[in-house]
Design a protein around this motif. Structure first.
Motif, PDB file in Angstrom:
ATOM      1  N   ALA A  89       3.019   4.760  -0.653  1.00 15.55           N
ATOM      2  CA  ALA A  89       2.560   5.825  -1.701  1.00 15.55           C
ATOM      3  C   ALA A  89       1.179   5.483  -2.239  1.00 15.55           C
ATOM      4  CB  ALA A  89       3.499   5.843  -2.842  1.00 15.55           C
ATOM      5  N   GLY A  90       0.649   4.013  -2.091  1.00 16.39           N
ATOM      6  CA  GLY A  90      -0.356   3.430  -2.613  1.00 16.39           C
ATOM      7  C   GLY A  90      -0.523   3.430  -4.063  1.00 16.39           C
ATOM      8  N   LEU A  91      -1.700   3.358  -4.535  1.00 14.13           N
ATOM      9  CA  LEU A  91      -1.978   3.335  -5.917  1.00 14.13           C
ATOM     10  C   LEU A  91      -2.696   4.502  -6.448  1.00 14.13           C
ATOM     11  CD1 LEU A  91      -2.453   2.126  -8.549  1.00 14.13           C
ATOM     12  CD2 LEU A  91      -4.448   0.809  -7.648  1.00 14.13           C
ATOM     13  N   SER A  92      -1.996   5.558  -6.929  1.00 13.44           N
ATOM     14  CA  SER A  92      -2.576   6.744  -7.382  1.00 13.44           C
ATOM     15  C   SER A  92      -2.968   6.805  -8.807  1.00 13.44           C
ATOM     16  CB  SER A  92      -1.326   7.918  -7.346  1.00 13.44           C
ATOM     17  OG  SER A  92      -1.827   9.219  -7.677  1.00 13.44           O
ATOM     18  N   ILE A  93      -4.171   7.018  -9.214  1.00 13.21           N
ATOM     19  CA  ILE A  93      -4.674   7.036 -10.718  1.00 13.21           C
ATOM     20  C   ILE A  93      -5.387   8.430 -10.863  1.00 13.21           C
ATOM     21  CG2 ILE A  93      -6.554   6.213 -12.108  1.00 13.21           C
ATOM     22  CD1 ILE A  93      -6.322   3.621 -10.244  1.00 13.21           C
ATOM     23  N   THR A  94      -5.003   9.175 -11.930  1.00 11.32           N
ATOM     24  CA  THR A  94      -5.481  10.327 -12.497  1.00 11.32           C
ATOM     25  C   THR A  94      -6.000  10.144 -13.794  1.00 11.32           C
ATOM     26  OG1 THR A  94      -3.900  11.760 -11.134  1.00 11.32           O
ATOM     27  CG2 THR A  94      -5.078  12.868 -12.741  1.00 11.32           C
ATOM     28  N   ALA A  95      -7.115  10.393 -14.299  1.00  5.52           N
ATOM     29  CA  ALA A  95      -7.622  10.152 -15.740  1.00  5.52           C
ATOM     30  C   ALA A  95      -8.854  10.992 -15.903  1.00  5.52           C
ATOM     31  CB  ALA A  95      -7.772   8.765 -16.005  1.00  5.52           C
ATOM     32  N   ARG A  96      -9.245  10.935 -16.914  1.00  3.51           N
ATOM     33  CA  ARG A  96     -10.451  11.794 -17.389  1.00  3.51           C
ATOM     34  C   ARG A  96     -11.627  10.837 -17.075  1.00  3.51           C
ATOM     35  NH1 ARG A  96     -14.562  11.811 -21.121  1.00  3.51           N
ATOM     36  NH2 ARG A  96     -13.440  10.133 -22.298  1.00  3.51           N
ATOM     37  N   GLU A  97     -11.670   9.516 -17.025  1.00  3.75           N
ATOM     38  CA  GLU A  97     -12.466   8.376 -16.712  1.00  3.75           C
ATOM     39  C   GLU A  97     -11.633   7.343 -16.063  1.00  3.75           C
ATOM     40  OE1 GLU A  97     -15.448   7.722 -19.752  1.00  3.75           O
ATOM     41  OE2 GLU A  97     -13.963   6.935 -21.244  1.00  3.75           O
ATOM     42  N   VAL A  98     -12.536   6.633 -15.304  1.00  6.01           N
ATOM     43  CA  VAL A  98     -12.125   5.326 -14.610  1.00  6.01           C
ATOM     44  C   VAL A  98     -13.065   4.284 -14.748  1.00  6.01           C
ATOM     45  CG1 VAL A  98     -10.990   3.909 -12.805  1.00  6.01           C
ATOM     46  CG2 VAL A  98     -10.195   6.424 -13.319  1.00  6.01           C
ATOM     47  N   ILE A  99     -12.867   3.423 -15.364  1.00  4.26           N
ATOM     48  CA  ILE A  99     -14.081   2.317 -15.649  1.00  4.26           C
ATOM     49  C   ILE A  99     -13.643   1.081 -15.334  1.00  4.26           C
ATOM     50  CG2 ILE A  99     -15.737   1.214 -17.384  1.00  4.26           C
ATOM     51  CD1 ILE A  99     -15.173   3.872 -18.992  1.00  4.26           C
ATOM     52  N   VAL A 100     -14.306   0.509 -14.365  1.00  5.56           N
ATOM     53  CA  VAL A 100     -14.232  -0.787 -13.635  1.00  5.56           C
ATOM     54  C   VAL A 100     -15.225  -1.800 -13.898  1.00  5.56           C
ATOM     55  CG1 VAL A 100     -13.721  -2.267 -11.758  1.00  5.56           C
ATOM     56  CG2 VAL A 100     -12.754   0.065 -11.890  1.00  5.56           C
ATOM     57  N   GLU A 101     -15.072  -2.725 -15.043  1.00  2.00           N
ATOM     58  CA  GLU A 101     -16.518  -3.384 -15.467  1.00  2.00           C
ATOM     59  C   GLU A 101     -16.747  -4.529 -14.448  1.00  2.00           C
ATOM     60  OE1 GLU A 101     -16.046  -4.490 -19.585  1.00  2.00           O
ATOM     61  OE2 GLU A 101     -15.810  -2.362 -20.160  1.00  2.00           O
ATOM     62  N   SER A 102     -17.919  -5.059 -14.634  1.00  2.00           N
ATOM     63  CA  SER A 102     -18.417  -6.174 -13.733  1.00  2.00           C
ATOM     64  C   SER A 102     -17.243  -7.257 -13.727  1.00  2.00           C
ATOM     65  CB  SER A 102     -19.550  -6.721 -14.125  1.00  2.00           C
ATOM     66  OG  SER A 102     -20.028  -7.870 -13.502  1.00  2.00           O
ATOM     67  N   GLY A 103     -17.034  -7.877 -12.734  1.00  2.00           N
ATOM     68  CA  GLY A 103     -15.947  -8.915 -12.550  1.00  2.00           C
ATOM     69  C   GLY A 103     -14.458  -8.513 -12.245  1.00  2.00           C
ATOM     70  N   SER A 104     -14.236  -7.444 -12.569  1.00  2.00           N
ATOM     71  CA  SER A 104     -12.930  -6.501 -12.489  1.00  2.00           C
ATOM     72  C   SER A 104     -12.780  -5.629 -11.247  1.00  2.00           C
ATOM     73  CB  SER A 104     -12.500  -5.861 -13.864  1.00  2.00           C
ATOM     74  OG  SER A 104     -12.243  -6.690 -14.761  1.00  2.00           O
ATOM     75  N   ALA A 105     -11.569  -5.664 -10.781  1.00  2.00           N
ATOM     76  CA  ALA A 105     -11.401  -4.791  -9.628  1.00  2.00           C
ATOM     77  C   ALA A 105     -10.237  -4.055  -9.335  1.00  2.00           C
ATOM     78  CB  ALA A 105     -11.588  -5.713  -8.287  1.00  2.00           C
ATOM     79  N   ILE A 106     -10.229  -2.910  -8.802  1.00  2.00           N
ATOM     80  CA  ILE A 106      -8.925  -2.202  -8.185  1.00  2.00           C
ATOM     81  C   ILE A 106      -8.869  -2.663  -6.715  1.00  2.00           C
ATOM     82  CG2 ILE A 106      -8.130  -0.249  -7.623  1.00  2.00           C
ATOM     83  CD1 ILE A 106      -9.364   1.083 -10.114  1.00  2.00           C
ATOM     84  N   ASP A 107      -7.999  -3.432  -6.390  1.00  2.00           N
ATOM     85  CA  ASP A 107      -8.184  -4.329  -5.279  1.00  2.00           C
ATOM     86  C   ASP A 107      -6.629  -4.212  -4.593  1.00  2.00           C
ATOM     87  OD1 ASP A 107      -8.569  -6.149  -3.213  1.00  2.00           O
ATOM     88  OD2 ASP A 107      -9.539  -7.763  -4.446  1.00  2.00           O
ATOM     89  N   VAL A 108      -6.523  -3.717  -3.358  1.00  2.00           N
ATOM     90  CA  VAL A 108      -5.406  -3.454  -2.876  1.00  2.00           C
ATOM     91  C   VAL A 108      -5.621  -4.095  -1.445  1.00  2.00           C
ATOM     92  CG1 VAL A 108      -4.501  -1.540  -3.992  1.00  2.00           C
ATOM     93  CG2 VAL A 108      -5.823  -1.095  -1.746  1.00  2.00           C
ATOM     94  N   THR A 109      -6.600  -5.172  -1.344  1.00  2.00           N
ATOM     95  CA  THR A 109      -6.498  -6.110   0.074  1.00  2.00           C
ATOM     96  C   THR A 109      -5.225  -6.671   0.395  1.00  2.00           C
ATOM     97  OG1 THR A 109      -9.117  -6.454  -0.673  1.00  2.00           O
ATOM     98  CG2 THR A 109      -7.699  -8.129   0.762  1.00  2.00           C
ATOM     99  N   GLY A 110      -5.045  -6.571   1.623  1.00  2.00           N
ATOM    100  CA  GLY A 110      -3.931  -7.051   2.171  1.00  2.00           C
ATOM    101  C   GLY A 110      -2.452  -6.489   1.601  1.00  2.00           C
ATOM    102  N   ARG A 111      -2.505  -5.059   1.105  1.00  2.00           N
ATOM    103  CA  ARG A 111      -1.402  -4.269   0.481  1.00  2.00           C
ATOM    104  C   ARG A 111      -1.057  -3.490   1.524  1.00  2.00           C
ATOM    105  NH1 ARG A 111       1.282  -6.812  -3.929  1.00  2.00           N
ATOM    106  NH2 ARG A 111      -0.444  -8.195  -4.998  1.00  2.00           N
ATOM    107  N   GLY A 112      -1.347  -3.556   2.840  1.00  2.00           N
ATOM    108  CA  GLY A 112      -0.948  -2.564   3.678  1.00  2.00           C
ATOM    109  C   GLY A 112       0.252  -3.094   4.539  1.00  2.00           C
ATOM    110  N   TYR A 113       0.335  -2.439   5.735  1.00  2.00           N
ATOM    111  CA  TYR A 113       1.407  -2.878   6.716  1.00  2.00           C
ATOM    112  C   TYR A 113       1.377  -4.427   6.901  1.00  2.00           C
ATOM    113  CZ  TYR A 113       2.051   2.041   7.327  1.00  2.00           C
ATOM    114  OH  TYR A 113       2.312   3.300   6.950  1.00  2.00           O
TER     115      TYR A 113
END
Length: 222
Positions: free
Chosen positions: A84-108
């Motif tokens: 299903a992964g990571l599903s995000i629905t919003a008016r705005e999505v803000i990722v500030e410097s140094g932060s991350a939406i990070d799904v590295t290595g979260r697969g099979y």
């Protein structure tokens, strides 16, 4: 105790006359332990903020009327091998410097972690890349000719609708790398990324093991 840090704290902010309010997940700074984000059925928030190194695994879709904000070196991901992964629905999505939406290595999963010996998982959790062979997804994983593996896992997925996990890499003298995860973002107003959004395949732990294939990032915004 010295060896057992507590999990992130939470703050709920609701203004007078408000309905959804804002959920703030406050980390412990660098090295914060993982916190599961579980939104109970029927519960909704206007906004969610991750801050101060919060390290959050979303256990379901995130649907907000207003803003998802990551700041202060925070991280957001989905559980390992969640199709299903990571599903995000919003008016705005803000990722500030140094932060991350990070799904590295979260697969099979890569080899030595699948119950299939050195063989990794691919689409649908079936047997994929064999020993010494990289995971496939949008392209064919590479292989080391001396491994004796003759099977290259077929490619899969739609480049116009990227919604699949990356396949794991085959093991050999160490675990194979896990594939990358899947991020789906619908931002009805704006998406601001001064940090990062990643769905990389993970590295293996063996000198001749295969690496994981990259996952998927699919974004719709105005």
């Amino acid at each position: 105790g010295f060896y057992g840090d507590g999990a992130d704290g939470t703050i709920f902010l609701l203004g007078e006359g408000g309905t959804g309010g804002e959920l703030v997940i406050n980390g412990l700074g660098g090295g914060s332990p993982i916190t599961d984000l579980i939104i109970p059925p029927g519960q909704s928030f206007d906004s969610i903020t991750l801050q101060n190194g919060a390290n959050v695994i979303a256990q379901g879709p995130i649907v907000l009327a207003e803003t998802l904000r990551l700041r202060g070196d925070s991280r957001l991901a989905h559980p390992t091998a969640s199709e299903a992964g990571l599903s995000i629905t919003a008016r705005e999505v803000i990722v500030e410097s140094g932060s991350a939406i990070d799904v590295t290595g979260r697969g099979y999963l890569g080899g030595n972690k699948t119950g299939l010996g050195e063989t990794a998982h691919t689409l649908g959790f079936v047997a994929g890349s064999e020993r010494g062979t990289g995971g496939s997804h949008g392209g064919v994983g590479g292989k080391f000719s001396g491994s004796g593996a003759s099977v290259s896992t077929p490619v899969y997925g739609d480049p116009k609708r990227p919604n699949r996990l990356g396949a794991g890499g085959g093991a050999w003298s160490g675990n194979g790398g896990d594939g990358g995860g899947f991020v789906r973002i619908v931002a009805t107003d704006r998406l601001v990324v001064d940090g990062a959004i990643r769905a990389n395949g993970a590295l293996s732990s063996g000198s001749a093991s295969g690496e994981g294939a990259g996952g998927s990032v699919w974004i719709d915004t105005e």
